[in-house]
Design a protein around this motif. Structure first.
Motif, PDB file in Angstrom:
ATOM      1  N   CYS A   1       0.807  -1.224   0.000  1.00 29.64           N
ATOM      2  CA  CYS A   1       0.000   0.000   0.000  1.00 29.64           C
ATOM      3  C   CYS A   1       0.832   1.261   0.000  1.00 29.64           C
ATOM      4  CB  CYS A   1      -0.943   0.020   1.209  1.00 29.64           C
ATOM      5  SG  CYS A   1      -0.157   0.496   2.769  1.00 29.64           S
ATOM      6  N   CYS A   2       1.994   1.208   0.662  1.00 25.50           N
ATOM      7  CA  CYS A   2       2.686   2.454   0.989  1.00 25.50           C
ATOM      8  C   CYS A   2       4.160   2.471   0.606  1.00 25.50           C
ATOM      9  CB  CYS A   2       2.542   2.733   2.481  1.00 25.50           C
ATOM     10  SG  CYS A   2       0.835   2.561   3.068  1.00 25.50           S
TER      11      CYS A   2
ATOM     12  N   GLU B   1       9.563   4.695  -0.854  1.00 27.37           N
ATOM     13  CA  GLU B   1       8.795   5.927  -0.984  1.00 27.37           C
ATOM     14  C   GLU B   1       8.667   6.743   0.294  1.00 27.37           C
ATOM     15  OE1 GLU B   1       7.616   7.037  -3.819  1.00 27.37           O
ATOM     16  OE2 GLU B   1       8.131   5.292  -5.034  1.00 27.37           O
TER      17      GLU B   1
ATOM     18  N   GLU C   1       0.192  16.680   1.264  1.00 31.43           N
ATOM     19  CA  GLU C   1      -0.549  15.559   1.855  1.00 31.43           C
ATOM     20  C   GLU C   1      -1.975  15.937   2.216  1.00 31.43           C
ATOM     21  OE1 GLU C   1      -0.781  13.191   6.099  1.00 31.43           O
ATOM     22  OE2 GLU C   1       0.892  14.557   5.716  1.00 31.43           O
TER      23      GLU C   1
ATOM     24  N   GLN D   1      -4.449  18.045  -1.841  1.00 36.07           N
ATOM     25  CA  GLN D   1      -3.851  17.589  -3.088  1.00 36.07           C
ATOM     26  C   GLN D   1      -3.962  18.608  -4.215  1.00 36.07           C
ATOM     27  OE1 GLN D   1      -2.538  13.883  -3.867  1.00 36.07           O
ATOM     28  NE2 GLN D   1      -1.853  14.865  -1.982  1.00 36.07           N
TER      29      GLN D   1
ATOM     30  N   ASN E   1       3.020  11.555  -0.480  1.00 31.99           N
ATOM     31  CA  ASN E   1       2.218  10.444  -1.017  1.00 31.99           C
ATOM     32  C   ASN E   1       2.263   9.243  -0.077  1.00 31.99           C
ATOM     33  OD1 ASN E   1       1.333  11.760  -3.311  1.00 31.99           O
ATOM     34  ND2 ASN E   1       3.077  11.109  -4.536  1.00 31.99           N
ATOM     35  N   PHE E   2       3.431   8.992   0.494  1.00 29.81           N
ATOM     36  CA  PHE E   2       3.557   7.908   1.466  1.00 29.81           C
ATOM     37  C   PHE E   2       2.669   8.176   2.679  1.00 29.81           C
ATOM     38  CE2 PHE E   2       5.509   6.477   5.438  1.00 29.81           C
ATOM     39  CZ  PHE E   2       5.515   5.107   5.238  1.00 29.81           C
TER      40      PHE E   2
ATOM     41  N   LEU F   1       0.017  10.060   2.876  1.00 27.96           N
ATOM     42  CA  LEU F   1      -1.386   9.989   2.487  1.00 27.96           C
ATOM     43  C   LEU F   1      -1.853   8.542   2.379  1.00 27.96           C
ATOM     44  CD1 LEU F   1      -3.855  11.699   1.569  1.00 27.96           C
ATOM     45  CD2 LEU F   1      -3.012  11.448  -0.769  1.00 27.96           C
ATOM     46  N   ASN F   2      -1.059   7.710   1.719  1.00 23.39           N
ATOM     47  CA  ASN F   2      -1.432   6.306   1.531  1.00 23.39           C
ATOM     48  C   ASN F   2      -1.456   5.540   2.852  1.00 23.39           C
ATOM     49  OD1 ASN F   2      -1.740   6.578  -1.243  1.00 23.39           O
ATOM     50  ND2 ASN F   2       0.404   6.080  -1.660  1.00 23.39           N
TER      51      ASN F   2
ATOM     52  N   LYS G   1      -4.623   6.440   4.715  1.00 19.47           N
ATOM     53  CA  LYS G   1      -5.770   5.743   4.131  1.00 19.47           C
ATOM     54  C   LYS G   1      -5.794   4.275   4.560  1.00 19.47           C
ATOM     55  CE  LYS G   1      -6.255   8.578  -0.051  1.00 19.47           C
ATOM     56  NZ  LYS G   1      -6.114   8.595  -1.533  1.00 19.47           N
ATOM     57  N   LYS G   2      -4.612   3.666   4.633  1.00 16.61           N
ATOM     58  CA  LYS G   2      -4.552   2.249   4.985  1.00 16.61           C
ATOM     59  C   LYS G   2      -5.075   2.003   6.395  1.00 16.61           C
ATOM     60  CE  LYS G   2      -3.748  -2.055   4.589  1.00 16.61           C
ATOM     61  NZ  LYS G   2      -4.630  -2.861   3.709  1.00 16.61           N
TER      62      LYS G   2
END
Length: 326
Positions: free
Chosen positions: A66-67, A72, A89, A92, A233-234, A236-237, A240-241
């Motif tokens: 996922c991340c 990253e 973050e 966007q 991006n890391f 943010l992901n 979300k996870k």
């Protein structure tokens, strides 16, 4: 005291050869009975911890898929190119374009991208570390992560070795005019040796300038101490996870972020100082941090929720949570 947290019910059976732990999590809104909670957790922590390699590797695969902290987690010349737009973050729609100046500040690659780290310790700075005598145990780890410029003067309880230290840009506000007077900050970070300093430069626009100022202030004075920036991006992901797993909060704390990083990058993970309550396991009061009593901003993080997530990972054998004396 009222919290919106996951209710945790422990049914614990311990013997010399068997640990059976059943966790039932339900979302609820009610007051915590701290005496009952601490009693349950104290009984759980008295049980022998059993690492579960299968669960550990499962989470490593999930987090990498996922991340990908391996490639990253921070901005590098490998994952960020000249002219690329770095989107913030938390918004966007906002972005910063990578110019030659920023490109020159980024490391070529992540130092840990070629293989797993060994025994890692993440020190969460909680007041529960006071009088813990955990310093030597923390310092015995192969890779040690500390948070938010936490002091290492109390080496008996927290140790002093550091490989990665996070800095909250709000902490830089006290260092006026870093361009002309960088020595005060340089003196403070010297306590961490050549540990890398990690800042969320692109979480909010307000974080960018102070984060870049730290880089420029320290480079001539401490050239061997790298200043690196979280990849938004890391962040943010990863958010979300964990929110997809039921965690409900505006943003992840830096503690949970770095524990997640360690779960992906390290063969085994030990965490210290993660305890969000004002009473210890014996119901004695202590401050929020081992060095002050300043709590987190309300409405941003949900520390009890995060703690119960970490406790769940502990019972699954994914990591080892250390509470109390070592």
């Amino acid at each position: 005291m009222r919290y919106s947290i996951f209710l945790v019910l422990f049914i614990v059976v311990c013997s010399t050869s068997l640990l059976s732990v059943t966790l039932i999590w339900k979302y609820y809104h009610k007051s915590i009975n701290m005496r009952t909670l601490t009693l349950d957790i104290r009984q759980l922590m008295n049980c022998p911890h059993r690492p579960n390699i299968i669960q550990r590797e499962l989470y490593r695969v999930i987090l990498r898929s996922c991340c990908n902290a391996t490639g990253e987690m921070i901005l590098t010349n490998q994952n960020t190119k000249l002219g690329q737009k770095i989107h913030y973050e938390t918004n966007q729609k906002l972005f910063k374009t990578v110019d030659k100046n920023l490109d020159s500040m980024l490391p070529k690659a992540l130092p840990w991208s070629k293989g797993l780290l060994g025994h890692c310790a993440v020190e969460g700075s909680g007041g529960i570390l006071q009088n813990s005598s955990c310093g030597a145990e923390i310092d015995s780890a192969d890779f040690i992560i500390r948070l938010n410029l936490s002091p290492v003067t109390n080496s008996k309880d927290v140790g002093n070795k550091t490989h990665l230290m996070t800095i909250n840009p709000s902490q830089i506000s006290g260092y006026y005019n870093l361009e002309k007077v960088p020595q005060l900050l340089a003196n403070r970070v010297a306590a961490y040796g050549n540990a890398s300093l990690l800042l969320p430069a692109f979480s909010y626009q307000i974080c960018t300038r102070p984060s870049l100022d730290v880089y420029h202030a320290l480079r001539p004075l401490r050239p061997n101490q790298k200043v690196v920036f979280f990849n938004p991006n890391f962040m943010l992901n990863l958010g979300k996870k964990w929110k997809g797993q039921g965690l409900k909060e505006q943003r992840l704390s830096s503690g949970l972020i770095l524990v997640s990083v360690a779960m992906e990058l390290c063969k085994e993970v030990h965490i210290y100082g993660f305890w969000p309550f004002s009473l210890d396991l014996n119901h004695n009061p202590f401050p929020h941090h081992y060095y002050d009593n300043v709590g987190p901003k309300k409405g941003i993080h949900s520390m009890p929720d995060e703690f119960l997530l970490l406790l769940k990972l502990h019972t699954q054998g994914v990591l080892q949570l250390h509470l109390g004396r070592c």
